[in-house]
Every structure is written in C-alpha cells, then in structure tokens.
Design an enzyme around this catalytic site. Sequence first.
Site, short mmCIF file in Angstrom:
data_model
loop_
_atom_site.label_atom_id
_atom_site.label_comp_id
_atom_site.label_asym_id
_atom_site.label_seq_id
_atom_site.Cartn_x
_atom_site.Cartn_y
_atom_site.Cartn_z
N LYS A 154 0.83 -1.22 0.00
CA LYS A 154 0.00 0.00 0.00
C LYS A 154 0.86 1.27 0.00
CE LYS A 154 -2.21 -1.83 3.52
NZ LYS A 154 -1.91 -3.26 3.34
N ILE A 155 1.86 1.31 0.92
CA ILE A 155 2.66 2.53 1.03
C ILE A 155 3.62 2.66 -0.14
CG2 ILE A 155 4.39 3.72 2.45
CD1 ILE A 155 2.98 2.35 4.93
N THR A 232 11.20 4.50 6.21
CA THR A 232 10.04 4.86 7.05
C THR A 232 9.28 3.59 7.43
OG1 THR A 232 8.66 5.20 5.10
CG2 THR A 232 9.72 7.16 6.01
N SER A 233 9.94 2.43 7.32
CA SER A 233 9.22 1.18 7.52
C SER A 233 9.41 0.62 8.93
CB SER A 233 9.63 0.18 6.45
OG SER A 233 8.65 -0.80 6.32
N ARG A 234 10.52 -0.08 9.13
CA ARG A 234 10.84 -0.57 10.47
C ARG A 234 12.36 -0.47 10.65
NH1 ARG A 234 6.48 0.27 11.82
NH2 ARG A 234 4.88 -1.10 12.63
N ASP A 258 12.77 7.41 9.71
CA ASP A 258 11.68 7.69 10.65
C ASP A 258 11.64 6.61 11.72
OD1 ASP A 258 9.32 9.16 11.51
OD2 ASP A 258 8.17 7.38 10.89
N GLU A 263 14.73 1.87 18.70
CA GLU A 263 13.90 3.03 19.06
C GLU A 263 13.04 2.79 20.29
OE1 GLU A 263 11.53 3.15 15.34
OE2 GLU A 263 9.75 2.76 16.55
N HIS A 295 9.55 8.23 14.48
CA HIS A 295 8.41 7.38 14.13
C HIS A 295 7.11 8.20 14.07
CE1 HIS A 295 7.31 2.87 14.12
NE2 HIS A 295 6.41 3.55 13.43
N GLN A 296 7.16 9.23 13.25
CA GLN A 296 5.99 10.10 13.16
C GLN A 296 5.31 10.04 11.79
OE1 GLN A 296 8.28 14.10 13.36
NE2 GLN A 296 6.63 14.55 11.92
N ALA A 297 5.79 9.12 10.93
CA ALA A 297 5.25 9.09 9.56
C ALA A 297 3.73 8.86 9.57
CB ALA A 297 5.95 8.01 8.75
N PHE A 298 3.26 8.10 10.54
CA PHE A 298 1.82 7.77 10.57
C PHE A 298 0.99 8.92 11.15
CE2 PHE A 298 0.72 7.36 15.07
CZ PHE A 298 1.99 7.48 15.65
P1 NAD Z 1 1.78 -3.81 2.89
O1 NAD Z 1 1.57 -5.12 3.56
O2 NAD Z 1 0.67 -3.21 2.11
O3 NAD Z 1 3.05 -3.92 1.89
C1 NAD Z 1 4.25 -4.55 2.23
C2 NAD Z 1 4.85 -5.09 0.94
O4 NAD Z 1 6.13 -5.60 1.25
C3 NAD Z 1 4.03 -6.23 0.32
O5 NAD Z 1 3.76 -5.95 -1.04
C4 NAD Z 1 4.93 -7.43 0.48
O6 NAD Z 1 4.79 -8.37 -0.59
C5 NAD Z 1 6.29 -6.78 0.45
N1 NAD Z 1 7.35 -7.62 0.98
C6 NAD Z 1 7.27 -8.65 1.88
N2 NAD Z 1 8.49 -9.18 2.05
C7 NAD Z 1 9.35 -8.47 1.27
C8 NAD Z 1 10.74 -8.56 1.03
N3 NAD Z 1 11.51 -9.50 1.61
N4 NAD Z 1 11.29 -7.67 0.19
C9 NAD Z 1 10.53 -6.72 -0.42
N5 NAD Z 1 9.19 -6.60 -0.24
C10 NAD Z 1 8.63 -7.48 0.60
O7 NAD Z 1 2.29 -2.82 4.01
P2 NAD Z 1 2.25 -1.22 4.00
O8 NAD Z 1 0.97 -0.76 4.58
O9 NAD Z 1 2.66 -0.74 2.66
O10 NAD Z 1 3.39 -0.91 5.08
C11 NAD Z 1 4.75 -1.19 4.82
C12 NAD Z 1 5.53 -1.10 6.12
O11 NAD Z 1 5.50 0.28 6.56
C13 NAD Z 1 4.88 -1.87 7.28
O12 NAD Z 1 5.37 -3.18 7.32
C14 NAD Z 1 5.29 -1.09 8.50
O13 NAD Z 1 6.41 -1.72 9.08
C15 NAD Z 1 5.68 0.28 7.97
N6 NAD Z 1 4.87 1.36 8.54
C16 NAD Z 1 5.51 2.40 9.12
C17 NAD Z 1 4.79 3.46 9.67
C18 NAD Z 1 5.46 4.65 10.30
O14 NAD Z 1 4.80 5.44 11.00
N7 NAD Z 1 6.74 4.86 10.10
C19 NAD Z 1 3.40 3.42 9.62
C20 NAD Z 1 2.77 2.35 8.99
C21 NAD Z 1 3.52 1.31 8.45
#
Ligand code: NAD
Length: 331
Positions: A154-155, A232-234, A258, A263, A295-298
């Site tokens: 999604k992101i 901005t993921s983990r 982020d 953290e 961790h403020q992206a959300f």
């Molecule tokens: P999502 O589940 O829609 O998308 C994740 C994608 O990653 C999927 O398409 C999946 O197939 C892919 N994936 C899985 N394993 C992989 C790999 N080894 N290599 C590459 N791609 C791989 O999730 P999303 O809603 O897009 O969120 C993504 C990440 O963003 C979440 O996992 C979360 O950790 C992080 N996040 C961060 C914040 C923030 O405030 N910073 C907020 C929300 C989410």
Amino acid sequence: MKIAFFNTKPYDQRFFEKANARHVHELLFLQPHLDENTAVLAKGFDAVCIFVNDRLDAALISKLANMGVRLIALRCAGYNNVDLKAASKNSLTVVRVPAYSPYAVAEHTMALLLALNRKVHRAFNRVRESNFSLEGLLGFDIHGLTVGVVGTGKIGTIVARILNGFGCHILAYDPYPNSECEKLGADYTSLENLFSKSQIVTLHCPLTPDTHHLINQSAIAKMKEGVTLINTSRGALVDTKAVIAGLKTGKIGYLGLDVYEEEGDMFFEDLSGIVIQDDVFARLTTFPNVIVTGHQAFFTQEALTNIAETTLANIKEFELTGTCANRITTS
Ligand code: NAD
C-alpha cells in the site's frame, strides 16, 4: 468490551474517546508500556490495546491469557512485536489496523527525501540565525533519477505514484509484484540490480526474519556512490552501524530515517533533559546529511481517526462474532 489501552498519550485518548461515541466500549487509558511488570493492570479486561513498541513475547502472552484477556488489538499496521505463535497457542486473537493512511507514511517519506536533497533542515536553522549564505546548500533534482522502491504494497505503491509524478524511473523489488506499480512504469527487478542502479533507495517492506538488516554492509557495497537511503518502515531493516560506516566514507550521501532499530526505549518520549545512552543513535544525529524523525510518519489527523475507528470496529466485530477480518494469523 472492557479494553485496557497501554502506552497511551493524550492524543490517543482524544481520538479513541471520539471514535468510541459509536461503539460504547469501556476504555481505560494507561501510560505505561505493556510488559511483564504492568501486565497485571490488564486483569479484568477482555482486551488489551497496544502500539508498535510494546513487545509481547510468549511469557507475557501466556500471562495475559491466564488473566482472562482474549484479544490483543494492535493500533498499528506492523505486528513484528507480537509472538503470533504464542498468541495462537494461548487462544488469544490478535487484530491490527492494516491500512489507516498509507498516504501519511508515503508523504512523510517524500518529506524526508525533499528535506534532504534541498537541505531544508540546514536552511531552516541558518535563516533563523540571519545566515542567508547558500554555501553548502547545493541540492540536486529528483526529476529523472532512478529510485528503488523495496516493497510495493500500500505505502510503496503510493510512493511510486508520487515519484512517477516527479518524473523518476522506478525500480521495484517485491516478492509479489503489483500491477498498479507496473502500470506506472515501475520495473520489477532483483534486489541486487535495484541497489546497483538506484540513486535513491526507499524501504516499504515489513520487518520479518528475512528482511532483518536487509540494508547491511554487503547491500551498501552494491549501491551507487552517494546514494540516498530512506527508511520509514521498520528500524531493524537497516543495520545502523553499517549505515554509519557508509556515511563516513560518503558511499551513503543522504539518510532519512523515521524508524530506528533500537527506538523502543526512546521514541515517543520527551528525553530532552536526559543524556542519551545509545552512542550509535547519538552518532547518527551528528551527520549534516542525516534526518531522523521519531516514528511520526503515521502521525496525521486522518491516520489517527482511522486507527481509532478501525481498532474499535475490530474489537466490536470480535465481540459479536468471535473473529475479525483484520485478525492476524501465523500463516
Ligand atoms: P503492505 O503489507 O501493504 O506492503 C508490504 C509489501 O512488502 C508487500 O507488497 C509485500 O509483498 C512486500 N514484501 C514482503 N516481504 C518483502 C521482502 N523481503 N522484500 C521486499 N518486499 C517485501 O504494508 P504497507 O501498509 O505498505 O506498510 C509497509 C511497512 O511500513 C509496514 O510493514 C510497517 O512496518 C511500515 N509502517 C511504518 C509506519 C510509520 O509510521 N513509520 C506506519 C505504517 C507502516
């Protein structure tokens, strides 16, 4: 249902109380994290509601189950902080908010990128000191660059869409390619090729055992000289020490984070009067070409509204049916 909310801030309470007008759950807002010492506060509650930095291991989950808790409601999307096997073994259901505003995180990714490439963080401080010199603020165009998007869920897809608008060529890596990204002209490729061809690499995949330290010394070695890296993921997707080494040699030209692998004990708290003990983090914040946000992206009004409404709806669905469409399973 009776729900104990752990690790809450005043903004959580505001958004959840507003959303609860429709659900009429019984809510208790607690400031401490949920851990071995505070778990006792959940006694008498049907559900606990937790956030990204509450770590629920097997022992804690078993403790909650023994106290009669039946549901763990995550008010976030990622769930790497919960031992799902232990939850299943203890017949505890785990639910999450799979999407609350992917735009919030995608737009924050762009905020980090645009601040870094035009050195906005440095310019902001200079102008406040009446220093209007442009020396050292030379930026670069994003138009025409190749950007590697790792994870096109999604992101990542929204990031790809925005970057497409900037006129970038997008390379993508995801075990499950996404047709929307392909329609945008993204080329799916191997991770190695993405690293070697991209001027900007941005991470949007979940943290799993497979993706832990995805960005390590060997990945950085494959990247272009002066690469911009955004996470901005983990936090633990990135080996911070390897990234610091890359920054010191100039291999990494810009870094926007982020999230940070350690953290847990720092982010979301005001530690401005305390000496930070984490030397790796402290080193990170000394680089002029690094921006770290806590961790403020959300953290947008839209996201907090959706988080509260979806979490309470998840709990209502579980209360009425014993299950939930947003349940997380081990498979
Ligand atoms: P999502 O589940 O829609 O998308 C994740 C994608 O990653 C999927 O398409 C999946 O197939 C892919 N994936 C899985 N394993 C992989 C790999 N080894 N290599 C590459 N791609 C791989 O999730 P999303 O809603 O897009 O969120 C993504 C990440 O963003 C979440 O996992 C979360 O950790 C992080 N996040 C961060 C914040 C923030 O405030 N910073 C907020 C929300 C989410």
